[in-house]
Design a protein around this motif. Structure first.
Motif, mmCIF file in Angstrom:
data_model
loop_
_atom_site.group_PDB
_atom_site.id
_atom_site.type_symbol
_atom_site.label_atom_id
_atom_site.label_comp_id
_atom_site.label_asym_id
_atom_site.label_seq_id
_atom_site.Cartn_x
_atom_site.Cartn_y
_atom_site.Cartn_z
ATOM 1 N N ALA A 133 29.434 -4.638 -5.603
ATOM 2 C CA ALA A 133 30.237 -4.403 -6.808
ATOM 3 C C ALA A 133 29.302 -3.804 -8.056
ATOM 4 O O ALA A 133 29.687 -2.927 -8.613
ATOM 5 N N PHE A 134 28.212 -4.449 -8.394
ATOM 6 C CA PHE A 134 27.468 -3.923 -9.276
ATOM 7 C C PHE A 134 26.895 -2.572 -8.944
ATOM 8 O O PHE A 134 26.830 -1.657 -10.019
ATOM 9 N N GLY A 135 26.352 -2.397 -7.707
ATOM 10 C CA GLY A 135 26.068 -1.017 -7.530
ATOM 11 C C GLY A 135 27.161 -0.022 -7.505
ATOM 12 O O GLY A 135 26.736 1.287 -8.047
ATOM 13 N N LEU A 136 28.283 -0.153 -7.135
ATOM 14 C CA LEU A 136 29.606 0.719 -7.123
ATOM 15 C C LEU A 136 29.725 0.883 -8.801
ATOM 16 O O LEU A 136 30.031 2.007 -9.131
ATOM 17 N N ALA A 137 29.754 -0.127 -9.508
ATOM 18 C CA ALA A 137 29.925 -0.023 -11.008
ATOM 19 C C ALA A 137 29.040 1.203 -11.664
ATOM 20 O O ALA A 137 29.100 2.037 -12.473
#
Ligand code: G4P
Ligand code: NA
Ligand code: NA
Length: 189
Positions: A133-137
């Protein structure tokens, strides 16, 4: 979401204190009726945000992602995972480390598909440490677009991802939250 919680209760298999197998409706065989309800639920929870794109990651995020995008009437983009990459101008790249799999992937999205001003809803099947999720954000932010929230089908609340994402200022909506997988059973939060 009661329907989903019942499905986890009936069909989830506890593999260890850390890992829940849900391959009868989410990770291998997929239940389209349940996924349609998941899409409706995320749409309800985020409808005030004027979402313009749903973003997920291959492969298991695609089913909940596409049903959410259908309901919101916007495109779905799925980030691709690649082992290693030659430098390219036309893609956003972020590194994502998986503690569960002890491997690192580069995730990529074509620059064509997220633009400044986009309001992006991130959707994924599982939330553990929050790395995906952090990577996508970070990809959304590289594009100059806004993350309006993160929709998770199953959050393992005993792992730190949900807390870390909230502390970073993201709104996280998890449809089912698992407090523990100890003693071979699922305890809901
Ligand atoms: P994180 O992004 O929250 O840090 O999670 P992590 O790296 O630990 O997750 C790596 C992969 O394992 C992801 O799938 C994730 O969905 C999955 N995963 C994590 N915990 C569980 C679990 O308890 N049960 C199941 N079934 N999956 C879990 P992936 O490698 O991206 O695979 P794909 O299924 O999307 O292709
Ligand atoms: Na997965
Ligand atoms: Na996933």
């Amino acid at each position: 979401m009661q329907l989903l919680q019942n499905k986890v209760k009936e069909e989830g298999i506890v593999l260890s204190n850390q890992v829940l197998k849900v391959d009868s409706f989410l990770n291998h065989q997929m239940d389209p009726v349940l996924m349609r309800e998941v899409g409706k639920e995320f749409t309800q929870r985020f409808k005030e945000h004027n979402v313009t794109r749903v973003l997920t990651i291959e492969s298991s995020g695609i089913a909940p992602g596409i049903m959410t995008a259908l309901e919101l009437n916007v495109p779905l983009i799925f980030a691709r995972k690649q082992k290693s990459l030659t430098l390219r101008e036309d893609i956003y790249v972020e590194k994502v480390y998986s503690f569960t799999k002890q491997e690192s992937n580069e995730i990529t999205v074509s620059k064509k598909f997220i633009n400044p001003g986009d309001k992006v809803l991130i959707v994924d099947d599982f939330l553990a440490n929050g790395e995906a999720a952090f990577g996508l954000a970070r990809i959304v932010e590289q594009a100059g677009a806004e993350v309006v929230g993160i929709g998770i089908v199953i959050e393992k609340a005993f792992q730190p991802g949900g807390r870390l994402l909230s502390e970073a200022g993201y709104r996280v909506e998890s449809l089912v939250r698992i407090a523990s997988l100890e003693d071979g059973k699922v305890t809901f939060a």
